[in-house]
Motif scaffolding. Sequence first.
Motif, PDB file in Angstrom:
ATOM      1  N   GLY A  82       0.819  -1.198   0.000  1.00  0.00           N
ATOM      2  CA  GLY A  82       0.000   0.000   0.000  1.00  0.00           C
ATOM      3  C   GLY A  82       0.858   1.256   0.000  1.00  0.00           C
ATOM      4  N   GLY A  83       0.191   2.397  -0.055  1.00  0.00           N
ATOM      5  CA  GLY A  83       0.910   3.675  -0.077  1.00  0.00           C
ATOM      6  C   GLY A  83       1.044   4.203  -1.486  1.00  0.00           C
ATOM      7  N   VAL A  84       0.883   5.513  -1.629  1.00  0.00           N
ATOM      8  CA  VAL A  84       0.887   6.115  -2.948  1.00  0.00           C
ATOM      9  C   VAL A  84       2.293   6.409  -3.463  1.00  0.00           C
ATOM     10  N   GLY A  85       3.283   6.393  -2.567  1.00  0.00           N
ATOM     11  CA  GLY A  85       4.659   6.691  -2.968  1.00  0.00           C
ATOM     12  C   GLY A  85       5.585   5.535  -2.688  1.00  0.00           C
ATOM     13  N   ASP A  86       6.841   5.858  -2.362  1.00  0.00           N
ATOM     14  CA  ASP A  86       7.825   4.823  -2.065  1.00  0.00           C
ATOM     15  C   ASP A  86       7.572   4.206  -0.694  1.00  0.00           C
TER      16      ASP A  86
END
Length: 440
Positions: A82-86
């Motif tokens: 999950g998570g929109v970035g690194d």
Amino acid sequence: MVAPLKVGIAGLGTVGAEVVRLIEQQNSILAARCGRGVKVVAVTARSKTKKRGVDLRGIDWMKDPLAVAQHPEVECFVELMGGVGDPALSSIEAALGAGKSVVTANKALIAKHGLKLAASAEKNGGALNYEAAVAGAIPIIKTIREGLAGTDINRVYGILNGTCNYILTRMELEGLSFEECLKDAQRLGYAEAEPSFDVDGHDTAQKLAILASLAFGTKVAQSAVSVEGISSIAAEDLRAAAELGYRVKLLGVAMRTATGIEQRVHPTMVPLSSSIAQVMGVTNAVTVDGAGIAPITLVGPGAGGAATASAVLADIADVARNVRALPFGRPVEKLKTTTKAPMERHEGGYYIRLMARDLAGTAARIATRLAEQKISLESIVQRHPNGGIEPVGKSTKSSPVPVILITYATTEDAMRRALQAVQSDKVISGKPQVIRIEKN
């Protein structure tokens, strides 16, 4: 024998652990269906010592997701962090850049970076599969992208957030307030401690942006979605809806209009006779309207370890059988830019609940203001003190009473102008409650 597909998994939470278990449990079935088995060769997660109920012996434990993506044996990188970035983004980019295939359940990342990742997959020959990112176990991505590839789609809409559907279901069936149902959903684990992402409609908006891209050939753009949540919905709205032949659902709706693609998330009244009105609790549902076919509705579990893992495994199976669909059904360079359609242009019916002052001429003044905007009424009723409804003008109460209007199709702009005029006339108390109506 064909060598098994070698998989690396980043993220061993509820979904990741279930994927590992399913691969072990169903490998003979996978081999029969795909012509080759599947083997997990590398994994990573925050904690190496956490008990997950799966056997990780013989599997390389890597220090971070990037190491899994770059593992020399890994052919398919599965991102379940999950998570929109690194680290999710950089790991997926590394895998795709190396020509490997990627499977992810990360709707936020696909909604924000999906176009860039799809372009990399197209360029380097790997797959980018994300069935689990929208509606859990419901195969809606494949249905739109592949099953309906020859169908001109006019509208796709659905219940895409189980938390909101659970809350609205409990409110309706038990007469509870939004706040009471939200607390119970948090206690049961259906809602997060900070629930705004779900109840304010943003989770649904991300999923809708993905579906709209697939359905209409547009670039994924969450910013093009108009969003309203469910916190303003009251128990009396749900009771009135039932009496009038409707049920309230938080819907994500994307549809083709004369002015472009309209994308919106908001509480919606749907006819009790519709398929989507029967979907209760944490269940999800998506309906697709296409030219020449009756509406198709898919219903199923939209979240949870087993449901999401089943969609992940289906995507892995496609990689194993060497199926390579374009991530968004068309080459990225062919996708059209879309802009946010002003809700003022929306056309449809409306449910309006007003707290009308018990003054002579109140009903006539309300009707006049609506008529000035050429808004026709399907019905106008007021709540009876015992909870029922009766024709307007029959109440003997001196305090403000709820008046409920159901309009025929009109524009949102006309409806807003009419209600602003009614408020200026000071014949109602408080702010009008407005819920859009979505016909079959």
